[in-house]
Design an enzyme around this catalytic site. Sequence first.
Site, PDB file in Angstrom:
ATOM      1  N   HIS A  82       0.840  -1.205   0.000  1.00 36.54           N
ATOM      2  CA  HIS A  82       0.000   0.000   0.000  1.00 36.54           C
ATOM      3  C   HIS A  82       0.870   1.248   0.000  1.00 36.54           C
ATOM      4  O   HIS A  82       1.856   1.317   0.732  1.00 36.54           O
ATOM      5  CB  HIS A  82      -0.899   0.003   1.248  1.00 36.54           C
ATOM      6  CG  HIS A  82      -1.836   1.160   1.285  1.00 36.54           C
ATOM      7  ND1 HIS A  82      -3.051   1.141   0.657  1.00 36.54           N
ATOM      8  CD2 HIS A  82      -1.723   2.381   1.857  1.00 36.54           C
ATOM      9  CE1 HIS A  82      -3.662   2.303   0.847  1.00 36.54           C
ATOM     10  NE2 HIS A  82      -2.874   3.075   1.571  1.00 36.54           N
ATOM     11  N   ASP A 161     -15.025   3.575   7.504  1.00 36.79           N
ATOM     12  CA  ASP A 161     -13.984   4.435   6.933  1.00 36.79           C
ATOM     13  C   ASP A 161     -14.546   5.255   5.780  1.00 36.79           C
ATOM     14  O   ASP A 161     -14.192   6.422   5.612  1.00 36.79           O
ATOM     15  CB  ASP A 161     -12.787   3.610   6.446  1.00 36.79           C
ATOM     16  CG  ASP A 161     -11.733   4.515   5.822  1.00 36.79           C
ATOM     17  OD1 ASP A 161     -11.166   5.336   6.574  1.00 36.79           O
ATOM     18  OD2 ASP A 161     -11.507   4.448   4.606  1.00 36.79           O
ATOM     19  N   ARG A 168     -14.192  13.679   6.925  1.00 35.70           N
ATOM     20  CA  ARG A 168     -12.880  14.300   7.160  1.00 35.70           C
ATOM     21  C   ARG A 168     -12.481  15.198   5.997  1.00 35.70           C
ATOM     22  O   ARG A 168     -11.912  16.271   6.178  1.00 35.70           O
ATOM     23  CB  ARG A 168     -11.817  13.216   7.376  1.00 35.70           C
ATOM     24  CG  ARG A 168     -11.970  12.511   8.715  1.00 35.70           C
ATOM     25  CD  ARG A 168     -11.096  11.276   8.769  1.00 35.70           C
ATOM     26  NE  ARG A 168      -9.710  11.574   8.544  1.00 35.70           N
ATOM     27  CZ  ARG A 168      -8.835  10.735   7.975  1.00 35.70           C
ATOM     28  NH1 ARG A 168      -9.226   9.530   7.577  1.00 35.70           N
ATOM     29  NH2 ARG A 168      -7.589  11.086   7.810  1.00 35.70           N
ATOM     30  N   SER A 183      -7.376   4.638   9.286  1.00 32.10           N
ATOM     31  CA  SER A 183      -8.097   4.552   8.018  1.00 32.10           C
ATOM     32  C   SER A 183      -7.406   3.556   7.078  1.00 32.10           C
ATOM     33  O   SER A 183      -8.036   2.645   6.525  1.00 32.10           O
ATOM     34  CB  SER A 183      -8.154   5.954   7.386  1.00 32.10           C
ATOM     35  OG  SER A 183      -8.518   5.912   6.042  1.00 32.10           O
ATOM     36  N   LYS A 187      -8.440  -0.891   6.470  1.00 26.13           N
ATOM     37  CA  LYS A 187      -8.700  -1.460   5.140  1.00 26.13           C
ATOM     38  C   LYS A 187      -7.728  -2.594   4.837  1.00 26.13           C
ATOM     39  O   LYS A 187      -8.106  -3.608   4.249  1.00 26.13           O
ATOM     40  CB  LYS A 187      -8.611  -0.356   4.083  1.00 26.13           C
ATOM     41  CG  LYS A 187      -9.817   0.587   4.143  1.00 26.13           C
ATOM     42  CD  LYS A 187      -9.727   1.718   3.155  1.00 26.13           C
ATOM     43  CE  LYS A 187      -8.833   2.814   3.629  1.00 26.13           C
ATOM     44  NZ  LYS A 187      -8.974   4.102   3.006  1.00 26.13           N
TER      45      LYS A 187
HETATM   46  N1  URA Z   1      -5.539   7.240   2.550  1.00 24.38           N
HETATM   47  C1  URA Z   1      -6.505   6.625   3.279  1.00 24.38           C
HETATM   48  O1  URA Z   1      -6.961   5.548   2.936  1.00 24.38           O
HETATM   49  N2  URA Z   1      -6.927   7.227   4.434  1.00 24.38           N
HETATM   50  C2  URA Z   1      -6.444   8.405   4.856  1.00 24.38           C
HETATM   51  O2  URA Z   1      -6.864   8.880   5.888  1.00 24.38           O
HETATM   52  C3  URA Z   1      -5.447   9.051   4.078  1.00 24.38           C
HETATM   53  C4  URA Z   1      -5.007   8.442   2.924  1.00 24.38           C
END
Ligand code: URA
Length: 430
Positions: A82, A161, A168, A183, A187
């Site tokens: 990621h 999220d 946000r 966040s 995931k």
């Molecule tokens: N990418 C994400 O998935 N979440 C965040 O808060 C910032 C970048």
Amino acid sequence: MNPLEVIGHKRDGREHPPDEIRFLITGYLRSEIPDYQMAAWLMAVCIRGMTAAETLALTQAMVASGEVLDLSAIPGIKVDKHSTGGVGDKVTLVAAPLAAACGVKVPKLSGRALAHTGGTLDKLESVPGLTVDLEPERFIRQVRDVGIAVAAQSPLMVPADKLLYALRDVTATVPSVPLIASSVMSKKIAAGADAIVLDVKFGRGAFMPDVASAEELAAEMVELGEGAGRRTVALVTAMDNPLGRTVGNALEVQEALDALAGKGDAELLEVCLRVTREMCRLAGVATDPEKVLRSGAGRETFERMLAAQGGRLERGLPVAPVQVAVKAEAGGHVESVDALEIGLAALELGAGRIRKEDRVDPAAGLVIEAPVGAQVRAGDPLAVVHARSHEVADRVTGRIRNAWRLSDREVRRPPHILARVDKNGVSAGG
Ligand code: URA
């Protein structure tokens, strides 16, 4: 328990016990807690911060808000990768197939373009016919057969999220280490892999401004991953200048194909090989990624993956009807290319979305002709803009030209991988 009491605790700098965090997340998901109360809490978190225990409780509550992918039908150690997002960041398109060609199983769920940063799903969808919407069964079968699948996250995974991120985004509460860490990691944990390699970017084109904040975010994410029983390693990498030579969806897919044929920008190859090595190490695979790259097996795996997802590369990638060079007004050595300005220019060309409902132009973007360290004379091309019309191209040429900073003196490319973070702490990137 009531929301006012819980928000007040964070306002006053107190540590939430896990049940307060669960109360907020489940209440928000059920619409029992309205946006304005959640926004007040998010702002309190931005200002007061969270302890490691609170961040863990938040991550766990978010994972528990939806489905968790069961990858046990895939034998071996599954490794995910990621990036926190950058400009010209096509590392996944190179490193993930290369790791699969080395023998790592790579079940990868990716995102779309966010603000000025590109998204892997948008890039892949520039290949004619390709789908990123894979049902869990097809996703698992493809990882077993090809070694890799790159797909969109199901809307049933981590719905908390999705809601929180949207809130946000419009309440100036994105840049908070615990909120970003929970966040991203919620995931990754829900996506089910056994191990995770994170590429945490900092600099002009990234969400983290400097190495120190990127290291802090990396350490927090590693702790969350390890706490959830996933081996996790993070690399902290520079994003002051765009990565590689292209920015834009189809252009980046072509650059990834070239890199997998060994014809890549040195910095891009360096970070891709490093990410692949980390993925192999976590999977316990001893194969040398550089050898596999030279053999062409990485590119073959990438092409098999694209075909398995319906992609028809033989039809050719989309090409923009207008290509215009942006020329240097004076000579010099390229000291920097502002990644934020380049990302915003690509966005304006149509490579990303300004409004949620916008359609991405797969052919739009730009090719960097004069990267950091290059010497140019007045009139030499700095970049070639790929646009759907001259009018659109003209709108961004000034911004693109101004992104280049030239120096009278010779410039060496700055180091790209600054640090490595694992459960034992931070070490030099080298
Ligand atoms: N990418 C994400 O998935 N979440 C965040 O808060 C910032 C970048």
